[in-house]
Design an enzyme around this catalytic site. Sequence first.
Site, PDB file in Angstrom:
ATOM      1  N   CYS A   1       0.866  -1.180   0.000  1.00  0.00           N
ATOM      2  CA  CYS A   1       0.000   0.000   0.000  1.00  0.00           C
ATOM      3  C   CYS A   1       0.903   1.230   0.000  1.00  0.00           C
ATOM      4  O   CYS A   1       2.126   1.121   0.076  1.00  0.00           O
ATOM      5  CB  CYS A   1      -0.950  -0.014   1.198  1.00  0.00           C
ATOM      6  SG  CYS A   1      -0.121  -0.207   2.790  1.00  0.00           S
ATOM      7  N   HIS A   2       0.286   2.402  -0.113  1.00  0.00           N
ATOM      8  CA  HIS A   2       1.042   3.642  -0.240  1.00  0.00           C
ATOM      9  C   HIS A   2       0.366   4.734   0.599  1.00  0.00           C
ATOM     10  O   HIS A   2      -0.772   4.571   1.058  1.00  0.00           O
ATOM     11  CB  HIS A   2       1.071   4.126  -1.700  1.00  0.00           C
ATOM     12  CG  HIS A   2       1.372   3.069  -2.706  1.00  0.00           C
ATOM     13  ND1 HIS A   2       2.654   2.673  -3.020  1.00  0.00           N
ATOM     14  CD2 HIS A   2       0.550   2.311  -3.490  1.00  0.00           C
ATOM     15  CE1 HIS A   2       2.618   1.730  -3.942  1.00  0.00           C
ATOM     16  NE2 HIS A   2       1.351   1.492  -4.247  1.00  0.00           N
TER      17      HIS A   2
ATOM     18  N   HIS B   1       3.305  -7.238  -8.350  1.00  0.00           N
ATOM     19  CA  HIS B   1       2.184  -7.573  -9.230  1.00  0.00           C
ATOM     20  C   HIS B   1       2.556  -8.608 -10.301  1.00  0.00           C
ATOM     21  O   HIS B   1       2.042  -8.570 -11.426  1.00  0.00           O
ATOM     22  CB  HIS B   1       1.621  -6.315  -9.891  1.00  0.00           C
ATOM     23  CG  HIS B   1       1.524  -5.128  -8.982  1.00  0.00           C
ATOM     24  ND1 HIS B   1       1.113  -5.219  -7.666  1.00  0.00           N
ATOM     25  CD2 HIS B   1       1.799  -3.806  -9.190  1.00  0.00           C
ATOM     26  CE1 HIS B   1       1.141  -4.009  -7.105  1.00  0.00           C
ATOM     27  NE2 HIS B   1       1.558  -3.143  -8.014  1.00  0.00           N
TER      28      HIS B   1
ATOM     29  N   ASN C   1      -2.931   5.978 -10.136  1.00  0.00           N
ATOM     30  CA  ASN C   1      -3.256   5.977 -11.572  1.00  0.00           C
ATOM     31  C   ASN C   1      -4.457   5.113 -11.932  1.00  0.00           C
ATOM     32  O   ASN C   1      -4.646   4.774 -13.105  1.00  0.00           O
ATOM     33  CB  ASN C   1      -2.032   5.545 -12.405  1.00  0.00           C
ATOM     34  CG  ASN C   1      -0.878   6.504 -12.272  1.00  0.00           C
ATOM     35  OD1 ASN C   1      -0.997   7.677 -12.614  1.00  0.00           O
ATOM     36  ND2 ASN C   1       0.233   6.025 -11.734  1.00  0.00           N
TER      37      ASN C   1
ATOM     38  N   ARG D   1       6.326   5.101 -17.917  1.00  0.00           N
ATOM     39  CA  ARG D   1       5.305   6.138 -17.758  1.00  0.00           C
ATOM     40  C   ARG D   1       5.335   6.761 -16.363  1.00  0.00           C
ATOM     41  O   ARG D   1       4.674   7.781 -16.119  1.00  0.00           O
ATOM     42  CB  ARG D   1       3.919   5.572 -18.046  1.00  0.00           C
ATOM     43  CG  ARG D   1       3.513   4.427 -17.153  1.00  0.00           C
ATOM     44  CD  ARG D   1       2.145   3.877 -17.517  1.00  0.00           C
ATOM     45  NE  ARG D   1       1.845   2.644 -16.815  1.00  0.00           N
ATOM     46  CZ  ARG D   1       1.449   2.575 -15.558  1.00  0.00           C
ATOM     47  NH1 ARG D   1       1.314   3.679 -14.853  1.00  0.00           N
ATOM     48  NH2 ARG D   1       1.181   1.416 -14.993  1.00  0.00           N
TER      49      ARG D   1
ATOM     50  N   ARG E   1      12.903  -0.009  -3.602  1.00  0.00           N
ATOM     51  CA  ARG E   1      12.135  -0.307  -4.801  1.00  0.00           C
ATOM     52  C   ARG E   1      12.805   0.267  -6.040  1.00  0.00           C
ATOM     53  O   ARG E   1      13.218   1.427  -6.057  1.00  0.00           O
ATOM     54  CB  ARG E   1      10.722   0.276  -4.680  1.00  0.00           C
ATOM     55  CG  ARG E   1       9.750  -0.198  -5.757  1.00  0.00           C
ATOM     56  CD  ARG E   1       8.441   0.557  -5.679  1.00  0.00           C
ATOM     57  NE  ARG E   1       7.332  -0.180  -6.287  1.00  0.00           N
ATOM     58  CZ  ARG E   1       6.185   0.367  -6.686  1.00  0.00           C
ATOM     59  NH1 ARG E   1       5.996   1.675  -6.549  1.00  0.00           N
ATOM     60  NH2 ARG E   1       5.235  -0.365  -7.202  1.00  0.00           N
TER      61      ARG E   1
ATOM     62  N   ASP F   1      -2.822  -2.352  -2.570  1.00  0.00           N
ATOM     63  CA  ASP F   1      -2.340  -1.319  -3.486  1.00  0.00           C
ATOM     64  C   ASP F   1      -3.031   0.021  -3.247  1.00  0.00           C
ATOM     65  O   ASP F   1      -2.920   0.949  -4.048  1.00  0.00           O
ATOM     66  CB  ASP F   1      -2.488  -1.729  -4.957  1.00  0.00           C
ATOM     67  CG  ASP F   1      -1.733  -0.821  -5.921  1.00  0.00           C
ATOM     68  OD1 ASP F   1      -0.619  -0.390  -5.578  1.00  0.00           O
ATOM     69  OD2 ASP F   1      -2.264  -0.520  -7.006  1.00  0.00           O
TER      70      ASP F   1
ATOM     71  N   TYR G   1       1.889  12.238 -11.737  1.00  0.00           N
ATOM     72  CA  TYR G   1       0.489  12.450 -11.373  1.00  0.00           C
ATOM     73  C   TYR G   1       0.453  13.251 -10.080  1.00  0.00           C
ATOM     74  O   TYR G   1       1.413  13.251  -9.301  1.00  0.00           O
ATOM     75  CB  TYR G   1      -0.251  11.120 -11.207  1.00  0.00           C
ATOM     76  CG  TYR G   1       0.345  10.182 -10.164  1.00  0.00           C
ATOM     77  CD1 TYR G   1      -0.154  10.122  -8.860  1.00  0.00           C
ATOM     78  CD2 TYR G   1       1.395   9.333 -10.487  1.00  0.00           C
ATOM     79  CE1 TYR G   1       0.390   9.267  -7.916  1.00  0.00           C
ATOM     80  CE2 TYR G   1       1.943   8.462  -9.554  1.00  0.00           C
ATOM     81  CZ  TYR G   1       1.443   8.431  -8.273  1.00  0.00           C
ATOM     82  OH  TYR G   1       1.980   7.580  -7.329  1.00  0.00           O
TER      83      TYR G   1
END
Length: 303
Positions: free
Chosen positions: A32-33, A181, A255, A130, A124, A250, A49
């Site tokens: 998670c973030h 993922h 996005n 993108r 990470r 997640d 973003y």
Amino acid sequence: MSTDAAGRITSWHPNPTVPRFVPPPGAVDAHCHVFGPMADFPFSAQAKYLPADAGPDMLFALRDRLGFARNVIVQASCHGTDNAATLNAIARSGGMARGVAVVDPAITDRELEALHDGGIRGVRFNFLKRLVDNAPKDRFLEIARRIQPLGWHVVIYFEADILQELRPFLDAIPTLIVVDHMGRPDVTQGPDGADMTAFRTLLDSRDDIWTKVTCPDRLEEPAGPPWDRFVTVVRPLVEDYPDRVLWGTDWPHPNMQNAVPDDGALVDIIPRIAVTADLQRTLLVTNPMALYWPEDRGIPPSL
């Protein structure tokens, strides 16, 4: 697309359902973030973003609503290499969160040690063009070597079409690796398709490569259930590699503002990919605790 009054993107469900599945005691949301809050933790000038605030209070409220006990907070790309927001969330968790950082290759050993003291247990590397402008493999390998003494692991994010290109780099990483993922396979190919076959070949090449069996909303259209193709591909993976899989929401779904998933529905996928109580406990408790809280289990990480 949902935005706030300032035009910042909202990518999470405003009122997720309470899942039917009850996670086992001690379950960990291992991916998670947090976003901001921006007033305290500004976003990177290179961010691709600009999200609305999704801070630790919201994350921990979701954790409780979904029936989890702990979180592993992965540094979001919108914060670049400034891990202050992630460290803040860990500090506010009362010991119930650990983290994965994104670091500048020029980081000092003392700064790495400070991140460790703040609850970081991995770094990470992001290869999604993108989201990031530069992914220098040689510098990443240097970081991987430098985090070894801390007992950290490498989390790597890539898409299936570059897996073969990345193989020499992955083979050279000296630490345990966790693939985000599953390397984003095309689940419409099925469990024996080219993407999953290549990914299994990677897993079979080293017994210290783990993966997160996450994000049906990213890997299968539409964003909502039943996500049957995801289940068909992922259930055999969980059964064949039970000691090397992690799961996470997640949240707050970077996005995904055009197809926002219901976190309760995501949790209800778990008993479909881990179909026994033993598999569920291994996925949600045993594996993430071994990696992120080994001191609470009396065993070292599986390095």
